[in-house]
Design a protein around this motif. Sequence first.
Motif, PDB file in Angstrom:
ATOM      1  N   SER A 101       0.858  -1.192   0.000  1.00  0.00           N
ATOM      2  CA  SER A 101       0.000   0.000   0.000  1.00  0.00           C
ATOM      3  C   SER A 101       0.894   1.243   0.000  1.00  0.00           C
ATOM      4  O   SER A 101       2.106   1.154   0.236  1.00  0.00           O
ATOM      5  CB  SER A 101      -0.860   0.001   1.257  1.00  0.00           C
ATOM      6  OG  SER A 101      -0.051   0.276   2.379  1.00  0.00           O
ATOM      7  N   GLY A 129       1.073   3.658   2.156  1.00  0.00           N
ATOM      8  CA  GLY A 129       1.677   3.891   3.475  1.00  0.00           C
ATOM      9  C   GLY A 129       2.827   2.926   3.746  1.00  0.00           C
ATOM     10  O   GLY A 129       3.848   3.315   4.318  1.00  0.00           O
ATOM     11  N   THR A 164       3.431  12.715   3.739  1.00  0.00           N
ATOM     12  CA  THR A 164       2.146  12.019   3.899  1.00  0.00           C
ATOM     13  C   THR A 164       1.042  12.592   3.017  1.00  0.00           C
ATOM     14  O   THR A 164      -0.105  12.169   3.104  1.00  0.00           O
ATOM     15  CB  THR A 164       1.673  12.081   5.374  1.00  0.00           C
ATOM     16  OG1 THR A 164       1.538  13.442   5.760  1.00  0.00           O
ATOM     17  CG2 THR A 164       2.664  11.401   6.289  1.00  0.00           C
ATOM     18  N   THR A 165       1.404  13.539   2.136  1.00  0.00           N
ATOM     19  CA  THR A 165       0.383  14.189   1.312  1.00  0.00           C
ATOM     20  C   THR A 165      -0.388  13.202   0.449  1.00  0.00           C
ATOM     21  O   THR A 165      -1.586  13.377   0.209  1.00  0.00           O
ATOM     22  CB  THR A 165       1.044  15.256   0.413  1.00  0.00           C
ATOM     23  OG1 THR A 165       1.870  16.058   1.253  1.00  0.00           O
ATOM     24  CG2 THR A 165       0.031  16.137  -0.260  1.00  0.00           C
ATOM     25  N   LEU A 212      -1.247  10.228   1.129  1.00  0.00           N
ATOM     26  CA  LEU A 212      -1.828   9.114   1.894  1.00  0.00           C
ATOM     27  C   LEU A 212      -3.133   9.517   2.581  1.00  0.00           C
ATOM     28  O   LEU A 212      -3.366  10.686   2.861  1.00  0.00           O
ATOM     29  CB  LEU A 212      -0.822   8.670   2.966  1.00  0.00           C
ATOM     30  CG  LEU A 212       0.591   8.341   2.453  1.00  0.00           C
ATOM     31  CD1 LEU A 212       1.524   8.090   3.623  1.00  0.00           C
ATOM     32  CD2 LEU A 212       0.550   7.141   1.525  1.00  0.00           C
ATOM     33  N   ASP A 213      -3.973   8.507   2.888  1.00  0.00           N
ATOM     34  CA  ASP A 213      -5.194   8.805   3.643  1.00  0.00           C
ATOM     35  C   ASP A 213      -4.846   9.093   5.108  1.00  0.00           C
ATOM     36  O   ASP A 213      -3.725   8.832   5.548  1.00  0.00           O
ATOM     37  CB  ASP A 213      -6.185   7.643   3.538  1.00  0.00           C
ATOM     38  CG  ASP A 213      -5.691   6.429   4.271  1.00  0.00           C
ATOM     39  OD1 ASP A 213      -5.701   6.425   5.513  1.00  0.00           O
ATOM     40  OD2 ASP A 213      -5.243   5.478   3.600  1.00  0.00           O
ATOM     41  N   VAL A 214      -5.804   9.633   5.849  1.00  0.00           N
ATOM     42  CA  VAL A 214      -5.524  10.180   7.173  1.00  0.00           C
ATOM     43  C   VAL A 214      -4.938   9.143   8.140  1.00  0.00           C
ATOM     44  O   VAL A 214      -3.948   9.407   8.830  1.00  0.00           O
ATOM     45  CB  VAL A 214      -6.795  10.810   7.779  1.00  0.00           C
ATOM     46  CG1 VAL A 214      -6.553  11.259   9.208  1.00  0.00           C
ATOM     47  CG2 VAL A 214      -7.240  11.990   6.931  1.00  0.00           C
ATOM     48  N   ASP A 215      -5.521   7.934   8.180  1.00  0.00           N
ATOM     49  CA  ASP A 215      -5.015   6.912   9.102  1.00  0.00           C
ATOM     50  C   ASP A 215      -3.582   6.518   8.765  1.00  0.00           C
ATOM     51  O   ASP A 215      -2.731   6.379   9.641  1.00  0.00           O
ATOM     52  CB  ASP A 215      -5.892   5.653   9.054  1.00  0.00           C
ATOM     53  CG  ASP A 215      -7.228   5.914   9.727  1.00  0.00           C
ATOM     54  OD1 ASP A 215      -7.317   6.909  10.470  1.00  0.00           O
ATOM     55  OD2 ASP A 215      -8.172   5.128   9.493  1.00  0.00           O
ATOM     56  N   THR A 216      -3.343   6.354   7.463  1.00  0.00           N
ATOM     57  CA  THR A 216      -2.006   5.969   7.026  1.00  0.00           C
ATOM     58  C   THR A 216      -1.015   7.091   7.291  1.00  0.00           C
ATOM     59  O   THR A 216       0.140   6.851   7.633  1.00  0.00           O
ATOM     60  CB  THR A 216      -2.038   5.615   5.525  1.00  0.00           C
ATOM     61  OG1 THR A 216      -3.191   4.811   5.283  1.00  0.00           O
ATOM     62  CG2 THR A 216      -0.816   4.863   5.110  1.00  0.00           C
ATOM     63  N   GLN A 217      -1.475   8.342   7.154  1.00  0.00           N
ATOM     64  CA  GLN A 217      -0.614   9.490   7.471  1.00  0.00           C
ATOM     65  C   GLN A 217      -0.091   9.383   8.891  1.00  0.00           C
ATOM     66  O   GLN A 217       1.096   9.562   9.146  1.00  0.00           O
ATOM     67  CB  GLN A 217      -1.410  10.797   7.366  1.00  0.00           C
ATOM     68  CG  GLN A 217      -1.666  11.244   5.963  1.00  0.00           C
ATOM     69  CD  GLN A 217      -2.402  12.574   5.907  1.00  0.00           C
ATOM     70  OE1 GLN A 217      -2.581  13.234   6.929  1.00  0.00           O
ATOM     71  NE2 GLN A 217      -2.801  12.963   4.723  1.00  0.00           N
ATOM     72  N   GLU A 218      -1.013   9.076   9.819  1.00  0.00           N
ATOM     73  CA  GLU A 218      -0.621   8.985  11.230  1.00  0.00           C
ATOM     74  C   GLU A 218       0.409   7.870  11.433  1.00  0.00           C
ATOM     75  O   GLU A 218       1.378   8.042  12.163  1.00  0.00           O
ATOM     76  CB  GLU A 218      -1.846   8.725  12.111  1.00  0.00           C
ATOM     77  CG  GLU A 218      -2.792   9.915  12.194  1.00  0.00           C
ATOM     78  CD  GLU A 218      -2.124  11.180  12.763  1.00  0.00           C
ATOM     79  OE1 GLU A 218      -1.470  11.068  13.818  1.00  0.00           O
ATOM     80  OE2 GLU A 218      -2.243  12.245  12.137  1.00  0.00           O
ATOM     81  N   ASP A 232       0.182  21.116   6.466  1.00  0.00           N
ATOM     82  CA  ASP A 232      -0.828  20.787   7.466  1.00  0.00           C
ATOM     83  C   ASP A 232      -0.448  21.419   8.808  1.00  0.00           C
ATOM     84  O   ASP A 232       0.509  20.996   9.464  1.00  0.00           O
ATOM     85  CB  ASP A 232      -0.905  19.250   7.570  1.00  0.00           C
ATOM     86  CG  ASP A 232      -2.046  18.783   8.453  1.00  0.00           C
ATOM     87  OD1 ASP A 232      -2.371  19.499   9.421  1.00  0.00           O
ATOM     88  OD2 ASP A 232      -2.593  17.707   8.175  1.00  0.00           O
TER      89      ASP A 232
END
Length: 233
Positions: free
Chosen positions: A147, A149, A173-174, A176-182, A205
């Motif tokens: 994936s 992430g 992390t731009t 990536l989706d929010v969970d994967t960003q974290e 961000d």
Amino acid sequence: MGHAVHVRGLSVHTSAGARLVDDISFTLHEAERVALVGASGSGKSLTAAAVLGTLPVTLNACGSIRVCGCDVRPGRLPRSRVGVAAVHQDPSTALNPLVRIGDQLDLVLRAHGTRAAVATTVATGLLQDVGFDDPETLLRRYPAELSGGQRQRVCLAIALAGRPRLLIADEPTTALDVDTQEQVLDAIERVRQRHGTALMLITHDRRVAATRTDRAIRMAQGRLVDEAVEADV
Ligand SMILES: Nc1ncnc2c1ncn2[C@@H]1O[C@H](COP(=O)(O)OP(=O)(O)OP(=O)(O)O)[C@@H](O)[C@H]1O
Ligand SMILES: [Mg+2]
């Protein structure tokens, strides 16, 4: 405290003379986390590229850059030997699609002087550091089998292979989706803490800048805006 990077009077210009980065100076201390923020086109990525030694050949840089006490010419000398590494916005283009993750890590580790006999063990450890539970399986995979992430965490492991003193993350992390960003930001924070690596995090961000770094420096139109005034970014 020592300096991870000490930049004085850095400018980047085109051959036609346009100044894209205009006489900026800043310092990151050892193990410090600094956000580099500012509008699109303000010169963040070019500043990072000048420190990294990855400026495009069509641009020129002047000024002084000291990395971990060593003077380096701004511009076009790869910095991995002096302790700077980077992760970029798009992890899919940073990895070779035709080469298994294990072989990509092996190549980088060997380039940094890791002996062949221990390279796999070191690679496994790096993948564990960035949060993979089953690194042995991952070593045999191709980038397309991961994936976004996971790919970014592999890029992080590769960046860490040379034990950098400074990690530059340009919008890591731009894509990536929010969970994967974290997950990716957690991985950066964990390895940064473990190895005492300084971090220059380029981000749009505000929440990430506020929660993941100690202070922010802001660029506008190639220049640095007063840090003190912008300290609450
Ligand atoms: N190779 C290049 N040749 C000429 N101009 C360039 C080149 N690369 C970037 N620029 C220009 O330099 C300026 C700064 O670019 P830079 O990529 O550093 O911005 P940035 O702050 O990283 O923006 P973003 O937030 O959109 O990534 C922009 O005006 C850009 O158009
Ligand atoms: Mg950029």
